[in-house]
Design an enzyme around this catalytic site. Structure first.
Site, PDB file in Angstrom:
ATOM      1  N   ILE A  36      -4.645 -41.163 111.984  1.00 40.07           N
ATOM      2  CA  ILE A  36      -4.563 -41.693 113.420  1.00 40.07           C
ATOM      3  C   ILE A  36      -3.352 -42.185 113.768  1.00 40.07           C
ATOM      4  O   ILE A  36      -2.506 -43.035 113.092  1.00 40.07           O
ATOM      5  CB  ILE A  36      -5.499 -42.961 113.410  1.00 40.07           C
ATOM      6  N   GLY A  77      -4.478 -43.714 108.089  1.00 38.30           N
ATOM      7  CA  GLY A  77      -4.248 -42.425 107.831  1.00 38.30           C
ATOM      8  C   GLY A  77      -3.679 -41.612 108.950  1.00 38.30           C
ATOM      9  O   GLY A  77      -2.589 -41.712 109.373  1.00 38.30           O
ATOM     10  N   GLU A 101       4.014 -43.626 109.628  1.00 43.59           N
ATOM     11  CA  GLU A 101       2.501 -43.577 110.385  1.00 43.59           C
ATOM     12  C   GLU A 101       1.315 -43.553 109.217  1.00 43.59           C
ATOM     13  O   GLU A 101       0.351 -43.968 109.721  1.00 43.59           O
ATOM     14  CB  GLU A 101       2.592 -42.225 111.273  1.00 43.59           C
ATOM     15  N   GLY A 152     -11.749 -39.358  96.611  1.00 40.12           N
ATOM     16  CA  GLY A 152     -10.269 -39.519  96.470  1.00 40.12           C
ATOM     17  C   GLY A 152      -9.974 -40.453  97.825  1.00 40.12           C
ATOM     18  O   GLY A 152      -8.747 -40.724  98.115  1.00 40.12           O
ATOM     19  N   ASP A 202      -5.834 -54.046 100.763  1.00 41.19           N
ATOM     20  CA  ASP A 202      -5.132 -52.795 101.505  1.00 41.19           C
ATOM     21  C   ASP A 202      -5.305 -52.981 102.922  1.00 41.19           C
ATOM     22  O   ASP A 202      -4.345 -52.710 103.886  1.00 41.19           O
ATOM     23  CB  ASP A 202      -6.003 -51.668 101.097  1.00 41.19           C
ATOM     24  N   GLU A 249      -7.765 -46.473  96.246  1.00 38.61           N
ATOM     25  CA  GLU A 249      -6.800 -46.477  95.673  1.00 38.61           C
ATOM     26  C   GLU A 249      -6.819 -46.500  94.132  1.00 38.61           C
ATOM     27  O   GLU A 249      -7.842 -46.584  93.566  1.00 38.61           O
ATOM     28  CB  GLU A 249      -6.183 -48.175  96.049  1.00 38.61           C
ATOM     29  N   THR A 302      -2.288 -37.468  94.880  1.00 34.96           N
ATOM     30  CA  THR A 302      -2.930 -36.969  95.872  1.00 34.96           C
ATOM     31  C   THR A 302      -2.047 -36.707  97.333  1.00 34.96           C
ATOM     32  O   THR A 302      -2.241 -35.524  97.778  1.00 34.96           O
ATOM     33  CB  THR A 302      -4.191 -37.851  96.272  1.00 34.96           C
ATOM     34  N   VAL A 303      -1.588 -37.542  98.004  1.00 35.14           N
ATOM     35  CA  VAL A 303      -0.958 -37.393  99.077  1.00 35.14           C
ATOM     36  C   VAL A 303       0.340 -36.512  98.803  1.00 35.14           C
ATOM     37  O   VAL A 303       0.493 -35.501  99.709  1.00 35.14           O
ATOM     38  CB  VAL A 303      -0.444 -38.724  99.788  1.00 35.14           C
ATOM     39  N   LYS A 311      -2.413 -53.473 106.086  1.00 34.53           N
ATOM     40  CA  LYS A 311      -2.173 -52.762 107.285  1.00 34.53           C
ATOM     41  C   LYS A 311      -2.123 -53.347 108.608  1.00 34.53           C
ATOM     42  O   LYS A 311      -1.456 -53.115 109.552  1.00 34.53           O
ATOM     43  CB  LYS A 311      -3.355 -51.412 107.249  1.00 34.53           C
TER      44      LYS A 311
HETATM   45  N1  HSE Z   1      -7.636 -46.392 100.024  1.00 35.58           N
HETATM   46  C1  HSE Z   1      -7.094 -46.549 101.303  1.00 35.58           C
HETATM   47  C2  HSE Z   1      -8.466 -46.519 102.032  1.00 35.58           C
HETATM   48  C3  HSE Z   1      -6.338 -44.998 101.522  1.00 35.58           C
HETATM   49  O1  HSE Z   1      -9.576 -46.496 101.528  1.00 35.58           O
HETATM   50  O2  HSE Z   1      -8.412 -46.490 103.308  1.00 35.58           O
HETATM   51  C4  HSE Z   1      -5.507 -45.135 102.869  1.00 35.58           C
HETATM   52  O3  HSE Z   1      -4.848 -45.917 102.777  1.00 35.58           O
END
Ligand code: HSE
Length: 408
Positions: free
Chosen positions: A121, A119, A114, A172, A186, A175, A14-15, A190
């Site tokens: 930000i 995302g 970044e 989308g 997740d 993960e 996707t990215v 971060k």
């Molecule tokens: N799965 C992650 C989220 C995507 O929902 O924030 C961005 O890291």
């Protein structure tokens, strides 16, 4: 005439797909800005491409395959030959960041990421550049778009947890395995990255205390509305008594907390420092094109050329004995003395009630209360005894509350 800057792209999900399209779309503008025209010169997918060939041809590597292996090896090898690397890989950086920063430093190569946190930000850019000289005391973040979307849909539109998760996947945000989203891993990765940068201490994923939203019910959200509370999955990284605590928990916020109004798949990061009071950055935290935009920003930074200093970090001293405020929901028999028994247990453990509400609930009563901040172990000791009171008819429901409010 701008020269061509070749990008070796690892990953076409996707990215990755969005990034390749964005580079083509923005190449002229970036060439005008930097004197270098970016171009994707090779793409490595699961089934196609050879990393060594792609690396040999590229001026920089963009790693968007995710996971630890083989991403760790690819990133390290690119840095070893002095090529800049951009990655969105939070799992990799939160477990092997220090090792990769050292390789980058030793070879004079830039490692930018970044897109790994929140995302599009620019939280990392702000912490590493704008606030590089500030003494940061605390960082709060809503850093997972999937869970914020789920909680928002449950609160606003009455969706069930499962229905909201399905929508987040369809859009989308999630993960490949959404367990990492809903279980908090997740967000924990971060927050480990943000803590490393904000405090200059080597925080790793395994040091982040973490709880997800899998057990949150629509009732939790509905009852807390009585107290004007909003539920979010909040990451906190803070200095405590010379050490550091990094944690991710579902938490209720009062409406004047800057994170309380961050809804849907948006993320937000709040940084607190005595010299700046607090700043909050918010924006899309998930999604292909949004995350790809953050990668593109890093690419422009590299093309402009102003490397960021990232000195080695000592291991973090993690503090686990922390204080929190709590929401407590009890189902009890409605008869004399029950409330007094509950209050006595709280009082014995030094837990003070901030607000309280009682409602009829079938044969019994529903007690919902919010506590002031107290050492967590005292509160949990009180709840352990409360749940064994004869009048308590269901497992107590406990959710943390962030008491901070920022009023202009
Ligand atoms: N799965 C992650 C989220 C995507 O929902 O924030 C961005 O890291």
């Amino acid at each position: 005439m701008a020269d061509t800057f070749k990008i070796g792209l690892l990953g076409s999900g996707t990215v990755g797909g969005s990034f390749a399209a964005l580079v083509a779309e923005r190449a002229d503008a970036i060439a005008a800005l930097t004197g270098h025209r970016p171009e994707v010169s090779g793409v490595l997918t699961r089934s196609k491409g050879d990393f060594d060939e792609i690396l040999a041809e590229a001026d920089a590597i963009v790693e968007l395959i995710g996971g630890i292996d083989p991403a760790r090896d690819f990133v390290s090898r690119a840095l070893q030959v002095g090529k800049p690397v951009i990655t969105a890989n939070k799992a990799l950086l939160s477990t092997h960041g220090e090792e990769l920063f050292a390789v980058a430093d030793a070879n004079g190569a830039q490692l930018l990421f970044e897109a790994a946190v929140a995302g599009v930000i620019p939280a990392i850019r702000v912490i590493e550049e704008s606030l590089a000289g500030a003494y940061v005391e605390r960082v709060h973040g809503i850093v997972n778009g999937t869970t914020n979307y789920i909680l928002t849909e449950m609160a606003r539109n009455g969706l069930s947890y499962d229905a909201a998760l399905k929508q987040a996947q369809d859009l989308g945000y999630a993960e490949a395995d959404p367990t990492a989203d809903v279980g908090g891993a997740d967000a924990a990765a971060k927050m480990a990255i943000l803590a490393r940068l904000a405090f200059g201490a080597g925080v790793t994923l395994d040091q982040v205390a973490c709880e997800g939203i899998q057990n949150i019910t629509s009732e939790d959200i509905a009852y807390a509305k009585e107290f004007d509370l909003v539920l979010k999955l909040v990451g906190t990284a803070e200095r405590i008594n010379g050490g550091i605590s990094v944690r991710v928990f579902p938490a209720f916020l009062y409406p004047s907390h800057p994170l309380a109004s961050v809804h849907g798949s948006f993320n937000a990061v709040t940084v607190e420092s005595p010299a700046i009071t607090e700043i909050t950055m918010s924006g899309p935290g998930a999604g292909g094109i949004q995350t790809a935009s953050a990668v593109l920003g890093d690419l422009v930074s590299i093309l402009r050329g102003s490397p960021r200093a990232r000195p080695p970090a000592a291991p973090a001293q993690i503090v686990t004995d922390i204080q929190s405020a709590f929401y407590l929901h009890l189902e009890v028999e409605d008869r004399p003395g029950v409330l007094a028994d509950v209050a006595a247990k709280l009082g014995e453990h030094g837990v003070s009630v901030r607000s309280f509400n009682q409602q009829d609930a079938g044969q019994g009563a529903r007690l919902v209360m919010v506590m002031h901040r107290t050492p967590e172990h005292d509160f949990f000791a009180a709840v352990n005894q409360i749940k064994d009171l004869p009048a308590v008819s269901a497992e107590p429901r406990v959710i943390r509350v962030i008491e901070e409010e920022f009023v202009e």
